[in-house]
Design an enzyme around this catalytic site. Structure first.
Site, short mmCIF file in Angstrom:
data_model
loop_
_atom_site.label_atom_id
_atom_site.label_comp_id
_atom_site.label_asym_id
_atom_site.label_seq_id
_atom_site.Cartn_x
_atom_site.Cartn_y
_atom_site.Cartn_z
N GLY A 137 0.67 -1.38 -0.14
CA GLY A 137 -0.10 -0.08 0.17
C GLY A 137 0.87 1.31 0.07
O GLY A 137 1.96 1.13 -0.18
N LYS B 143 -11.48 -0.29 13.04
CA LYS B 143 -10.24 0.30 13.59
C LYS B 143 -10.36 0.37 15.03
O LYS B 143 -9.46 -0.02 15.77
CB LYS B 143 -9.86 1.70 13.13
CG LYS B 143 -9.38 1.74 11.36
CD LYS B 143 -8.09 1.09 11.55
CE LYS B 143 -7.36 1.10 10.14
NZ LYS B 143 -6.37 0.04 9.86
N GLY C 95 -3.55 -2.25 -2.29
CA GLY C 95 -2.37 -2.11 -2.40
C GLY C 95 -2.05 -2.36 -3.93
O GLY C 95 -2.78 -2.79 -4.78
N TYR D 164 -14.92 1.09 8.66
CA TYR D 164 -13.37 1.39 8.71
C TYR D 164 -13.37 2.05 10.15
O TYR D 164 -12.57 1.57 10.93
CB TYR D 164 -13.12 2.57 7.68
CG TYR D 164 -11.69 2.81 7.81
CD1 TYR D 164 -10.73 2.03 7.08
CD2 TYR D 164 -11.20 4.14 8.13
CE1 TYR D 164 -9.30 2.45 7.34
CE2 TYR D 164 -9.89 4.52 8.29
CZ TYR D 164 -8.94 3.72 7.91
OH TYR D 164 -7.50 3.79 7.86
N ASP E 284 0.65 -8.77 1.47
CA ASP E 284 -0.44 -7.98 0.87
C ASP E 284 -1.40 -8.69 0.01
O ASP E 284 -0.73 -9.54 -0.91
CB ASP E 284 0.30 -6.80 0.15
CG ASP E 284 -0.66 -5.51 0.14
OD1 ASP E 284 -1.94 -5.66 -0.62
OD2 ASP E 284 -0.46 -4.57 0.49
N ASN E 285 -2.51 -8.69 0.20
CA ASN E 285 -3.52 -9.29 -1.03
C ASN E 285 -4.08 -8.66 -1.95
O ASN E 285 -4.64 -9.06 -2.95
CB ASN E 285 -4.87 -9.64 -0.43
CG ASN E 285 -5.75 -8.52 0.10
OD1 ASN E 285 -5.46 -7.34 0.07
ND2 ASN E 285 -6.82 -8.95 0.66
#
Ligand code: UDP
Length: 318
Positions: free
Chosen positions: A11, A155, A37, A151, A32-33
């Site tokens: 990312g 978080k 990213g 989000y 990372d998938n």
């Protein structure tokens, strides 16, 4: 040589972090998938003998057999712009899972390997804050089920589970609340305000201010952010701490449009569009804790940072 795992290393912030860690002689494993990213962000380091890239999803049977010294968890979609295919609005479940199940998997891995852990939280946990600047002891003003909640609440869950592992005594972990960050290697189609405005300005297309542009953000250049993340991880004073990292230099979004238009010598018009749902009206970190604990303060001013970012976007084909 110490080994660092960076989840979300392809990312925007993660790729800068991988490069900086390699330059400081760490061995880096990037996971990372690639849903948000981009492997191209890592082109400079893919052949580095101390770098390993793993295209894996931290939410799906994630295991890693290497001996790890440090784990940075930055893996999550982060853009709120529903017009962007990369936004968390368009990846709601992936976002919730990356921050819940993904955090759990990485915390278990940290426990198994006795690695130090850093969870990348966000200024979004403050929601639409009722106090400004935001200090770490403010609990925030968050809509628990609105469009941004995947989000924000993701978080907040990530913070809760990280804090639980510290409380159980099983881990050396810290929670870092990242405020708006910009710089080279932002995704051009991410829909974030800085990348949108710069790319619109370069192409002399209308610069799209959402709402009346009176809402504020405080923009931190990515090199400063990466320095703060590393200081927070490698310090012995941050175990169990929650720390804001960001620029205290608050700007109106309309002002940002003017700055970017001037720096790019653009002929773009500034146009006004609808303000997205639950868009926070202000955001400005109190960074006195970071200054005191790790001696960190951003150094790069917005004009310089924007110039560097403009150079980057001019150099890639959009
Ligand atoms: N914004 C804007 N025009 C754009 C993209 C974003 O005016 O083309 C606004 C957005 O509504 C918000 C601010 O800029 O008020 C920052 O948006 P961004 O998506 O970068 O991050 P946020 O801080 O909202 O997570």
């Amino acid at each position: 040589m110490q080994t660092v795992l960076v989840a979300g290393g392809a990312g925007f912030i993660g790729s800068h972090l991988c490069k900086k860690l390699l330059s400081e002689k760490y061995k880096v494993i990037c996971v990372d998938n690639l849903i948000t990213g981009n492997k191209n962000n890592l082109n400079d380091i893919l052949n580095n003998e101390n770098f390993t890239f793993l295209e894996k999803d931290i939410t799906k049977n994630f295991q890693e057999d290497s001996k790890l010294d440090y784990i940075f968890h930055l893996a999550s979609p982060a853009s709120p712009n529903k017009k962007s295919p990369r936004s968390y609005i368009n990846h709601p479940l992936e976002t919730l899972l990356a921050n819940s199940l993904g955090t759990y998997n990485l915390l278990e891995l940290a426990k198994e390997t006795s690695a130090k852990f850093l969870y990348a939280s966000s200024s979004e946990i403050y929601g639409d804050p009722k106090i400004s600047p935001q200090k770490e002891d403010y609990y925030g003003n968050v809509n628990p089920n609105g469009v941004r909640s995947v989000y924000d609440e993701g978080k907040r869950f990530g913070e809760a589970i990280t804090a639980s592992y510290v409380r159980k005594g099983s881990l050396d972990a810290r929670i870092i609340r990242i405020f708006n960050t910009y710089g080279p290697f932002m995704q051009a189609d991410d829909g974030r305000v800085v990348s949108n405005f710069i790319n619109q300005a370069i192409l002399n297309k209308p610069i799209t201010v959402y709402g009346d542009g009176a809402q504020t953000r405080s923009f931190c250049y990515v090199d400063d952010m990466v320095e703060g993340l590393m200081l927070a991880m490698f310090s012995d004073k941050t175990k169990g701490e929650v720390i804001n990292l960001g620029s205290p230099n608050e700007r109106k979004i309309s002002e940002l449009a003017t700055i970017i238009k001037a720096i790019t010598n653009s002929r773009s018009d500034i146009v006004f569009e609808d303000l997205p749902e639950d868009d926070p009206k202000v955001r400005k970190p109190d960074i006195s804790k970071a200054e005191k604990l790790i001696g960190w303060r951003p150094k790069i001013n917005i004009e310089q940072g924007i110039r560097n970012t403009v150079e980057y976007f001019k150099g890639i084909s959009i």
